[in-house]
Motif scaffolding. Structure first.
Motif, PDB file in Angstrom:
ATOM      1  N   ALA A 163      12.022  19.680  21.553  1.00  0.00           N
ATOM      2  CA  ALA A 163      12.323  18.258  21.759  1.00  0.00           C
ATOM      3  C   ALA A 163      11.408  17.629  22.803  1.00  0.00           C
ATOM      4  N   LYS A 164      10.758  18.433  23.631  1.00  0.00           N
ATOM      5  CA  LYS A 164       9.896  17.883  24.684  1.00  0.00           C
ATOM      6  C   LYS A 164       8.571  17.365  24.146  1.00  0.00           C
ATOM      7  N   SER A 165       8.357  17.505  22.832  1.00  0.00           N
ATOM      8  CA  SER A 165       7.186  16.884  22.209  1.00  0.00           C
ATOM      9  C   SER A 165       7.503  15.477  21.705  1.00  0.00           C
ATOM     10  N   VAL A 166       8.703  14.978  22.017  1.00  0.00           N
ATOM     11  CA  VAL A 166       9.123  13.628  21.636  1.00  0.00           C
ATOM     12  C   VAL A 166       9.159  12.768  22.895  1.00  0.00           C
ATOM     13  N   ILE A 167       8.355  11.721  22.929  1.00  0.00           N
ATOM     14  CA  ILE A 167       8.296  10.851  24.107  1.00  0.00           C
ATOM     15  C   ILE A 167       8.380   9.386  23.679  1.00  0.00           C
ATOM     16  N   GLY A 168       8.628   8.525  24.636  1.00  0.00           N
ATOM     17  CA  GLY A 168       8.645   7.087  24.392  1.00  0.00           C
ATOM     18  C   GLY A 168       7.314   6.456  24.741  1.00  0.00           C
ATOM     19  N   LYS A 189       0.827  -1.196   0.000  1.00  0.00           N
ATOM     20  CA  LYS A 189       0.000   0.000   0.000  1.00  0.00           C
ATOM     21  C   LYS A 189       0.866   1.252   0.000  1.00  0.00           C
ATOM     22  N   SER A 190       0.385   2.289  -0.638  1.00  0.00           N
ATOM     23  CA  SER A 190       1.087   3.561  -0.593  1.00  0.00           C
ATOM     24  C   SER A 190       0.922   4.187   0.787  1.00  0.00           C
ATOM     25  N   TRP A 191       1.999   4.685   1.354  1.00  0.00           N
ATOM     26  CA  TRP A 191       1.905   5.328   2.657  1.00  0.00           C
ATOM     27  C   TRP A 191       0.994   6.554   2.599  1.00  0.00           C
ATOM     28  N   LYS A 192       0.844   7.137   1.412  1.00  0.00           N
ATOM     29  CA  LYS A 192       0.055   8.356   1.273  1.00  0.00           C
ATOM     30  C   LYS A 192      -1.447   8.117   1.448  1.00  0.00           C
ATOM     31  N   THR A 193      -1.872   6.870   1.373  1.00  0.00           N
ATOM     32  CA  THR A 193      -3.301   6.558   1.534  1.00  0.00           C
ATOM     33  C   THR A 193      -3.552   5.538   2.637  1.00  0.00           C
ATOM     34  N   ASN A 194      -2.507   5.195   3.390  1.00  0.00           N
ATOM     35  CA  ASN A 194      -2.623   4.141   4.398  1.00  0.00           C
ATOM     36  C   ASN A 194      -2.857   4.768   5.770  1.00  0.00           C
ATOM     37  N   ASN A 195      -4.097   4.671   6.268  1.00  0.00           N
ATOM     38  CA  ASN A 195      -4.410   5.250   7.569  1.00  0.00           C
ATOM     39  C   ASN A 195      -5.641   4.568   8.164  1.00  0.00           C
ATOM     40  N   ARG A 196      -5.952   4.957   9.383  1.00  0.00           N
ATOM     41  CA  ARG A 196      -7.166   4.484  10.061  1.00  0.00           C
ATOM     42  C   ARG A 196      -8.070   5.667  10.392  1.00  0.00           C
ATOM     43  N   ASN A 197      -8.076   6.654   9.536  1.00  0.00           N
ATOM     44  CA  ASN A 197      -8.884   7.857   9.765  1.00  0.00           C
ATOM     45  C   ASN A 197     -10.372   7.563   9.979  1.00  0.00           C
ATOM     46  N   PRO A 198     -10.952   6.550   9.301  1.00  0.00           N
ATOM     47  CA  PRO A 198     -12.376   6.270   9.567  1.00  0.00           C
ATOM     48  C   PRO A 198     -12.655   5.853  11.008  1.00  0.00           C
ATOM     49  N   LYS A 199     -11.610   5.439  11.750  1.00  0.00           N
ATOM     50  CA  LYS A 199     -11.802   4.965  13.120  1.00  0.00           C
ATOM     51  C   LYS A 199     -11.714   6.091  14.147  1.00  0.00           C
ATOM     52  N   GLY A 200     -11.297   7.278  13.742  1.00  0.00           N
ATOM     53  CA  GLY A 200     -11.177   8.380  14.700  1.00  0.00           C
ATOM     54  C   GLY A 200     -10.326   9.493  14.144  1.00  0.00           C
ATOM     55  N   SER A 201     -10.176  10.527  14.929  1.00  0.00           N
ATOM     56  CA  SER A 201      -9.480  11.719  14.460  1.00  0.00           C
ATOM     57  C   SER A 201      -7.967  11.523  14.465  1.00  0.00           C
ATOM     58  N   PHE A 202      -7.287  12.355  13.711  1.00  0.00           N
ATOM     59  CA  PHE A 202      -5.834  12.480  13.780  1.00  0.00           C
ATOM     60  C   PHE A 202      -5.555  13.972  13.956  1.00  0.00           C
ATOM     61  N   ASP A 203      -6.078  14.478  15.085  1.00  0.00           N
ATOM     62  CA  ASP A 203      -6.053  15.915  15.314  1.00  0.00           C
ATOM     63  C   ASP A 203      -6.598  16.179  16.716  1.00  0.00           C
ATOM     64  N   PRO A 204      -6.016  17.127  17.478  1.00  0.00           N
ATOM     65  CA  PRO A 204      -4.833  17.906  17.118  1.00  0.00           C
ATOM     66  C   PRO A 204      -3.559  17.094  17.311  1.00  0.00           C
ATOM     67  N   LEU A 205      -2.572  17.364  16.479  1.00  0.00           N
ATOM     68  CA  LEU A 205      -1.300  16.666  16.580  1.00  0.00           C
ATOM     69  C   LEU A 205      -0.438  17.347  17.629  1.00  0.00           C
ATOM     70  N   ASP A 206       0.108  16.537  18.529  1.00  0.00           N
ATOM     71  CA  ASP A 206       0.817  17.117  19.668  1.00  0.00           C
ATOM     72  C   ASP A 206       2.225  16.570  19.884  1.00  0.00           C
ATOM     73  N   GLY A 207       2.649  15.553  19.137  1.00  0.00           N
ATOM     74  CA  GLY A 207       3.988  15.055  19.376  1.00  0.00           C
ATOM     75  C   GLY A 207       4.298  13.775  18.631  1.00  0.00           C
ATOM     76  N   VAL A 208       5.405  13.164  19.034  1.00  0.00           N
ATOM     77  CA  VAL A 208       5.932  11.957  18.402  1.00  0.00           C
ATOM     78  C   VAL A 208       6.194  10.923  19.481  1.00  0.00           C
ATOM     79  N   ILE A 209       5.806   9.680  19.218  1.00  0.00           N
ATOM     80  CA  ILE A 209       6.110   8.579  20.133  1.00  0.00           C
ATOM     81  C   ILE A 209       7.074   7.613  19.450  1.00  0.00           C
ATOM     82  N   VAL A 210       8.117   7.247  20.198  1.00  0.00           N
ATOM     83  CA  VAL A 210       9.138   6.316  19.715  1.00  0.00           C
ATOM     84  C   VAL A 210       8.885   4.946  20.333  1.00  0.00           C
TER      85      VAL A 210
END
Length: 216
Positions: free
Chosen positions: A156-161, A9-30
């Motif tokens: 950098a404090k928006s990056v968490i594990g 699948k293309s990453w550009k169309t691969n998501n689970r948006n029908p299952k819920g929001s992707f907003d607001p974006l607040d950070g990155v999880i590793v």
């Protein structure tokens, strides 16, 4: 970063948006992946996973050689439920070295939906705590997280594990998130194409023969 191969699948169309929001974006999880076979196998798994845990399972997979494979662009099934105190500290970027200790996990009352707030990177490692993390991989984790921080104007404090988000998780294991945040913070001080100057090589120890020769 590398896109998925043509048969996936293309990453550009691969998501689970029908299952819920992707907003607001607040950070990155590793994350770390846990046991794996090959990069290709892990990337393929993260694209679709299984009926019990539908993909995409992240936004990118980071290989041990530093390659970043793009998997999805919208909502991904990676973070799960977590602690609102951690989310608020992440949003405010108000903590010192580490966010507050998480007290919430999957299904706990009052837990926050991390899949709607965070990008996620699955980093290939067994998660045993004994498998080394190659410098190329740590650098790629840093660069990927830094790129998103630049794009959103985050520190950098928006990056968490994952272990800092959910009290039932232990990933990533083998390095501290404080060390990754320090790397991201340093990169954010420079232009995007900045490459740190490598330290000078350590002086070599003269051989026994050379040391004897200096005494003759």
């Amino acid at each position: 970063m590398r896109p998925l191969s043509e048969h996936q699948k293309s990453w550009k169309t691969n998501n689970r948006n029908p299952k819920g929001s992707f907003d607001p974006l607040d950070g990155v999880i590793v994350h770390h992946t846990g046991p794996y076979t090959t990069d290709a196998g892990m990337v393929s798994y993260c694209v679709t996973s299984s009926s019990a845990l539908p993909g995409p399972l992240c936004h990118g997979v980071i290989g041990r050689d530093g390659k970043v494979y793009l998997v999805g662009y919208g909502r991904a099934n990676h973070a799960g439920d977590g602690d609102n105190d951690v989310l608020n500290a992440d949003i405010a970027e108000s903590y010192a070295t580490n966010p507050p200790a998480t007290k919430k996990g999957e299904g706990d009352p009052g837990a926050a939906d991390g899949n709607s707030h965070f990008y996620g990177f699955e980093c290939i490692n067994s998660g045993s705590g004994k498998e080394p993390w190659p410098e190329k991989q740590l650098d790629a984790i840093t660069r990927a997280c830094t790129a998103l921080c630049r794009a959103h104007g985050w520190t950098a404090k928006s990056v968490i594990g994952h272990l800092e988000w959910n009290d039932q998780k232990s990933d990533p294991k083998g390095f501290t998130m404080a060390s990754i945040r320090a790397r991201v913070a340093e990169r954010l001080k420079h232009q995007a194409n900045w490459t740190p100057t490598p330290p000078p090589p350590a002086p070599s120890t003269p051989s026994l023969e050379a040391r004897v020769a200096t005494l003759e």
